[in-house]
Enzyme design. Structure first.
Site, mmCIF file in Angstrom:
data_model
loop_
_atom_site.group_PDB
_atom_site.id
_atom_site.type_symbol
_atom_site.label_atom_id
_atom_site.label_comp_id
_atom_site.label_asym_id
_atom_site.label_seq_id
_atom_site.Cartn_x
_atom_site.Cartn_y
_atom_site.Cartn_z
ATOM 1 N N GLY A 46 0.840 -1.195 0.000
ATOM 2 C CA GLY A 46 0.000 0.000 0.000
ATOM 3 C C GLY A 46 0.870 1.237 0.000
ATOM 4 O O GLY A 46 2.017 1.200 0.464
ATOM 5 N N GLN A 51 2.884 9.883 1.449
ATOM 6 C CA GLN A 51 4.226 9.309 1.643
ATOM 7 C C GLN A 51 5.222 9.738 0.570
ATOM 8 O O GLN A 51 6.422 9.620 0.762
ATOM 9 C CB GLN A 51 4.147 7.772 1.667
ATOM 10 C CG GLN A 51 3.442 7.238 2.888
ATOM 11 C CD GLN A 51 3.313 5.737 2.814
ATOM 12 O OE1 GLN A 51 2.382 5.224 2.213
ATOM 13 N NE2 GLN A 51 4.258 5.024 3.403
ATOM 14 N N CYS A 91 5.411 -0.355 7.389
ATOM 15 C CA CYS A 91 5.144 0.822 6.565
ATOM 16 C C CYS A 91 6.421 1.205 5.820
ATOM 17 O O CYS A 91 7.506 1.169 6.397
ATOM 18 C CB CYS A 91 4.705 1.978 7.465
ATOM 19 S SG CYS A 91 4.375 3.506 6.585
ATOM 20 N N LEU A 92 6.283 1.568 4.553
ATOM 21 C CA LEU A 92 7.463 1.952 3.765
ATOM 22 C C LEU A 92 8.117 3.214 4.324
ATOM 23 O O LEU A 92 9.272 3.479 4.060
ATOM 24 C CB LEU A 92 7.084 2.152 2.293
ATOM 25 C CG LEU A 92 6.586 0.897 1.569
ATOM 26 C CD1 LEU A 92 6.184 1.233 0.137
ATOM 27 C CD2 LEU A 92 7.638 -0.198 1.587
ATOM 28 N N HIS A 133 -4.823 1.608 7.113
ATOM 29 C CA HIS A 133 -3.463 2.125 7.319
ATOM 30 C C HIS A 133 -3.201 3.304 6.363
ATOM 31 O O HIS A 133 -2.686 4.345 6.766
ATOM 32 C CB HIS A 133 -2.480 0.966 7.082
ATOM 33 C CG HIS A 133 -1.031 1.335 7.129
ATOM 34 N ND1 HIS A 133 -0.156 0.800 8.043
ATOM 35 C CD2 HIS A 133 -0.286 2.176 6.357
ATOM 36 C CE1 HIS A 133 1.056 1.302 7.838
ATOM 37 N NE2 HIS A 133 1.007 2.138 6.816
ATOM 38 N N GLU A 134 -3.601 3.125 5.091
ATOM 39 C CA GLU A 134 -3.364 4.188 4.100
ATOM 40 C C GLU A 134 -4.268 5.391 4.350
ATOM 41 O O GLU A 134 -3.856 6.535 4.150
ATOM 42 C CB GLU A 134 -3.556 3.651 2.674
ATOM 43 C CG GLU A 134 -2.681 2.458 2.290
ATOM 44 C CD GLU A 134 -1.211 2.620 2.636
ATOM 45 O OE1 GLU A 134 -0.699 3.756 2.631
ATOM 46 O OE2 GLU A 134 -0.566 1.588 2.936
ATOM 47 N N HIS A 137 -2.696 7.649 6.728
ATOM 48 C CA HIS A 137 -1.665 8.514 6.136
ATOM 49 C C HIS A 137 -2.294 9.801 5.602
ATOM 50 O O HIS A 137 -1.731 10.886 5.745
ATOM 51 C CB HIS A 137 -0.953 7.804 4.982
ATOM 52 C CG HIS A 137 0.166 6.897 5.405
ATOM 53 N ND1 HIS A 137 1.257 7.333 6.134
ATOM 54 C CD2 HIS A 137 0.381 5.571 5.178
ATOM 55 C CE1 HIS A 137 2.084 6.310 6.330
ATOM 56 N NE2 HIS A 137 1.580 5.235 5.780
HETATM 57 NI NI NI Z 1 2.343 3.298 5.688
#
Ligand code: NI
Length: 170
Positions: A46, A51, A91-92, A133-134, A137
């Site tokens: 995701g 991000q 998470c990236l 989760h996204e 963000h």
């Molecule tokens: Ni994330």
């Protein structure tokens, strides 16, 4: 297509609240292509526009095993969510940190596709977790901020150590 830089926690820009997309034009199409390339190259499931430092309500999700079922949600809005589930998340923007977060078990939402057409979607399991989760963000929230202050401090320390190790390698 080009790979985009992913903001790394605790970068303050990750706390920006994303604005709705007003027009789905070529620029948005290009952004989504670049985001997809960035997400797949990093082995992510995701990615939120936040991000990559673009503060628009766009999220990409692909929880398929082969990474060939890209879901693009533009201006996503939650209609309903329910149940309880716990997932170990990563998470990236927070490399090498995996923590358990409490989420809703299922989610129903409305969004626009790349042609600007509205659609509704219901998801559960990993997909529901990833979408939540996204969505966080887009609200300027990183998953570790669901944890206790003590745990957040521990994670920040771990990240600082990772940074030091990296600079030594360099
Ligand atoms: Ni994330």
């Amino acid at each position: 297509m080009s790979k985009l830089a992913i903001l790394q926690y605790p970068d303050e820009r990750l706390h920006t609240i994303a604005q709705p997309v007003e027009q789905i034009d070529d620029q948005i199409h290009k952004l989504v292509r670049d985001m997809a390339q960035t997400m797949y190259a990093a082995d992510g499931i995701g990615l939120a526009a936040t991000q990559v430092d673009v503060h628009l309500r766009i999220i990409l999700v692909d929880v398929s095993e082969k990474g060939n079922q890209l879901l693009v949600l533009i201006n996503p809005e939650v209609i309903k969510m329910g149940g309880k589930a716990e997932f170990e998340e990563g998470c990236l923007s927070v490399p090498e940190v995996y923590e358990t977060v409490n989420r809703a078990a299922w989610i129903r939402l409305r969004a626009l596709d790349l042609d600007g057409k509205p659609f509704e979607l219901q998801a559960d399991g990993l997909k529901a977790m990833c979408i939540q989760h996204e969505l966080d963000h887009l609200q300027g929230m990183v998953f570790v901020e669901h944890l206790s202050p003590l745990n957040q401090k521990r994670i920040l320390n771990t990240l600082k150590k990772q940074d030091r190790t990296r600079s030594k390698v360099r």
